[in-house]
Design an enzyme around this catalytic site. Structure first.
Site, mmCIF file in Angstrom:
data_model
loop_
_atom_site.group_PDB
_atom_site.id
_atom_site.type_symbol
_atom_site.label_atom_id
_atom_site.label_comp_id
_atom_site.label_asym_id
_atom_site.label_seq_id
_atom_site.Cartn_x
_atom_site.Cartn_y
_atom_site.Cartn_z
ATOM 1 N N ARG A 84 0.441 27.455 57.798
ATOM 2 C CA ARG A 84 0.953 28.594 58.565
ATOM 3 C C ARG A 84 -0.119 28.994 59.580
ATOM 4 O O ARG A 84 -1.236 29.330 59.197
ATOM 5 C CB ARG A 84 1.266 29.757 57.614
ATOM 6 C CG ARG A 84 1.712 31.016 58.308
ATOM 7 C CD ARG A 84 2.120 32.108 57.308
ATOM 8 N NE ARG A 84 2.495 33.302 58.039
ATOM 9 C CZ ARG A 84 1.745 34.409 58.108
ATOM 10 N NH1 ARG A 84 0.593 34.499 57.475
ATOM 11 N NH2 ARG A 84 2.148 35.431 58.824
ATOM 12 N N HIS A 128 0.810 37.073 66.021
ATOM 13 C CA HIS A 128 -0.159 37.541 65.015
ATOM 14 C C HIS A 128 -1.189 38.382 65.785
ATOM 15 O O HIS A 128 -2.388 38.080 65.789
ATOM 16 C CB HIS A 128 -0.792 36.368 64.280
ATOM 17 C CG HIS A 128 -1.427 36.730 62.966
ATOM 18 N ND1 HIS A 128 -1.073 36.147 61.769
ATOM 19 C CD2 HIS A 128 -2.398 37.624 62.645
ATOM 20 C CE1 HIS A 128 -1.811 36.647 60.783
ATOM 21 N NE2 HIS A 128 -2.632 37.557 61.304
ATOM 22 N N GLU A 173 3.245 41.264 60.243
ATOM 23 C CA GLU A 173 2.814 42.612 59.872
ATOM 24 C C GLU A 173 3.006 43.648 60.985
ATOM 25 O O GLU A 173 2.027 44.210 61.504
ATOM 26 C CB GLU A 173 1.351 42.591 59.404
ATOM 27 C CG GLU A 173 1.098 41.635 58.250
ATOM 28 C CD GLU A 173 -0.342 41.671 57.720
ATOM 29 O OE1 GLU A 173 -1.180 42.348 58.331
ATOM 30 O OE2 GLU A 173 -0.601 41.020 56.696
ATOM 31 N N ASN A 299 3.198 39.570 52.803
ATOM 32 C CA ASN A 299 1.750 39.448 52.664
ATOM 33 C C ASN A 299 1.305 40.475 51.641
ATOM 34 O O ASN A 299 1.537 41.675 51.823
ATOM 35 C CB ASN A 299 1.046 39.699 54.007
ATOM 36 C CG ASN A 299 1.361 38.611 55.023
ATOM 37 O OD1 ASN A 299 1.946 37.593 54.681
ATOM 38 N ND2 ASN A 299 0.966 38.833 56.260
ATOM 39 N N TYR A 301 -1.800 41.930 49.092
ATOM 40 C CA TYR A 301 -3.225 41.968 48.739
ATOM 41 C C TYR A 301 -3.520 42.907 47.567
ATOM 42 O O TYR A 301 -4.392 42.624 46.758
ATOM 43 C CB TYR A 301 -4.068 42.363 49.957
ATOM 44 C CG TYR A 301 -4.071 41.246 50.978
ATOM 45 C CD1 TYR A 301 -4.990 40.210 50.895
ATOM 46 C CD2 TYR A 301 -3.104 41.189 51.986
ATOM 47 C CE1 TYR A 301 -4.968 39.147 51.792
ATOM 48 C CE2 TYR A 301 -3.075 40.141 52.892
ATOM 49 C CZ TYR A 301 -4.011 39.124 52.786
ATOM 50 O OH TYR A 301 -3.975 38.064 53.666
ATOM 51 N N GLU A 353 0.951 35.399 52.716
ATOM 52 C CA GLU A 353 -0.509 35.601 52.659
ATOM 53 C C GLU A 353 -0.843 36.214 51.312
ATOM 54 O O GLU A 353 -0.180 37.153 50.859
ATOM 55 C CB GLU A 353 -1.004 36.589 53.731
ATOM 56 C CG GLU A 353 -1.055 36.037 55.114
ATOM 57 C CD GLU A 353 -1.615 37.039 56.124
ATOM 58 O OE1 GLU A 353 -2.374 37.962 55.738
ATOM 59 O OE2 GLU A 353 -1.268 36.903 57.307
#
Ligand code: IFM
Length: 472
Positions: A84, A128, A173, A299, A301, A353
């Site tokens: 990606r 991005h 995002e 994504n 985290y 991600e």
């Protein structure tokens, strides 16, 4: 104290499940003016005093524009199915409108062909974050005109490369672009105004929907989707103020994006909270935004813990904390994926991600990044848990392939499973990369033999046990 090890048999992931690694253009490419590339808002932002923690910029980064073949060989060596990456809009169309840059387009064509030659699926992201600076001079994402420039950009890239791509993501995002870029101003373009941010977020979503419609109308069959940064929101206590604030923060991060994509409307409670700062929405916009897509990327985290008293003290959790100051909370990924599946008619989901920044030490050609290795292993396990609960997962991608430019943190934070020495540009596979490679080999062997899935030994403690797949 003996190390705490968790033995876990992961399912054999489905044959079509896609394993990958991810990067983005500005964070790795360097070469900001090579062959006609125009400036992006991040080139400009990095030059503002104090904007980047270590005073760095993306001028050199990982020199990926020069070293892309070596990097593709590394990706091949890992044994992943997919890579990606993102296209730098100002490299291919320097001003964001007007003339296209043939050399910039050639670069991405070589990259895509290089991936295919190595049997790696190209997963391309259009935006991005590195908007052409010239478009920012005209208002950037706060201007409705940028929506149309983005649709043209999506069309141009798809016409050139669409036949060879495994997937196209419109935006990575949008919350980060709008809120950190236009509301708090800690990211490019550094604007601090909530109304501008909310208009920007609407234009990002609208440009996503219109781009999907335009590409479909042109008959492109490449799978299309968007990538959101999401976290479960947990109230710090059961106090009504904490619960109320948690609901609002969930509205601003998750429902603000998921509701328009899947229900065709912004959430009423957030619109009411925003008051005059709510975006101007024109007739037909919501129908465009909710155009069905082929996949949704998440994504992930960490979770967020919300307190009405102010910022929650992450150290009070008693859990491991990454170098970004983010709590390690793998079960939050399961919770999030199950909730998305339950509350919305989602298409197949990817974790696009997932990874951690940790302090790494390169010694004798090795980086023993056991915290990162365990982080990845535990999150893969969390994906398996979501699948067991009925979530249709299409793939998982590690952030990031390489150590790289971590935006406002500069080069101080390292997310790579491959170490980059920024002086020599030497790449070294960290232990996390070696583990991921072994894990993928074991998955593939299990697939081929139709045999049992590999057992993984997961560790809650840094350096405790090898989180290696164990054949039993
Ligand atoms: O490095 C970023 C990436 O560009 C977008 N998602 C989060 C990563 C870590 O902060």
């Amino acid at each position: 104290m003996p190390a705490q090890a968790i033995y876990r048999r992961l399912p054999r992931f489905p044959d079509e499940f896609v394993w990958g690694v991810a990067t983005s253009a500005f964070q790795i490419e360097g070469a900001p003016t090579l062959d006609g590339k125009g400036p992006s808002i991040w080139d400009t932002f990095c030059r503002q005093p104090g904007a980047i923690a270590d005073g760095s910029n993306g001028d050199v980064a990982c020199e990926h524009v020069r070293r892309w073949q070596e990097d593709l060989d590394l990706i091949k060596d890992l044994g992943v199915d997919a890579y990606r990456f993102s296209v730098s809009w100002p490299r291919v169309r320097p001003g964001g409108s007007g003339a296209w840059n043939a050399k910039g387009l050639d670069f991405y064509e070589q990259l895509v062909d290089g991936l295919l030659a190595r049997d790696i699926k190209p997963y391309l992201t259009l935006n991005h974050w590195d908007l052409p600076d010239e478009l920012q001079q005209q208002g950037g994402w706060a201007s409705r005109d940028t929506v149309h420039r983005f649709v043209e950009y999506a069309q141009g890239i798809t016409q050139r490369l669409g036949d060879r791509l495994a997937s196209i993501t419109t935006h990575n995002e949008p919350w980060v672009i709008a809120v950190l870029g236009y509301e708090t101003g800690i990211f490019a373009p550094g604007i601090k105004d909530r109304a501008t941010a909310m208009q920007a977020t609407h234009h990002l979503m609208l440009s996503h929907g219109l781009a999907v419609q335009a590409l479909r109308a042109e008959g492109h069959a490449t799978p299309l989707g968007i990538v959101l940064n999401l976290s479960p929101m947990h109230a710090a206590t059961d106090a009504p103020q904490d619960l109320e604030k948690t609901r609002l923060e969930d509205g601003r991060l998750l429902r603000w994006y998921m509701d328009p994509l899947f229900k065709g409307a912004y959430p009423d409670d957030v619109v009411a909270y925003l008051g005059d700062d709510a975006p101007t929405v024109q007739s037909g916009d919501m129908a465009a935004i909710s155009t069905p897509m082929d996949f949704l990327g998440v994504n992930y985290y960490s979770r967020s813990v919300i307190s009405a008293q102010g910022p929650w003290d992450v150290n009070s959790s008693g859990r491991e904390i990454t170098d970004m100051g983010w709590e390690v909370y793998p079960e939050g990924l399961t919770e999030l994926l199950v909730r998305m599946h339950r509350d919305y008619p989602v298409p197949p989901l990817y974790v696009t991600e997932n990874g951690g920044a940790f302090k790494d030490h390169l010694q004798d050609g090795r980086v023993h990044d056991h915290q990162r290795r365990d982080f990845i292993a535990r999150h893969i396990s969390a994906v398996a848990d979501a699948m067991e609960q009925g979530v249709h997962m299409a793939g998982y991608m590690v952030w990031s392939l390489l150590d790289n430019f971590e935006w406002a943190s500069g080069f101080e934070k390292r997310f790579g499973i491959v170490h980059v020495d920024y002086t020599t540009q030497c790449r070294t596979l960290k232990d996390s990369a070696l583990w991921y490679r072994d894990f993928l080999r074991a998955q593939k062997a299990a697939r081929q033999n139709r045999g049992p899935a590999p057992t993984m030994v997961l560790s809650n403690q840094h350096n405790a046990v090898a989180a290696a797949p164990v054949q039993d």
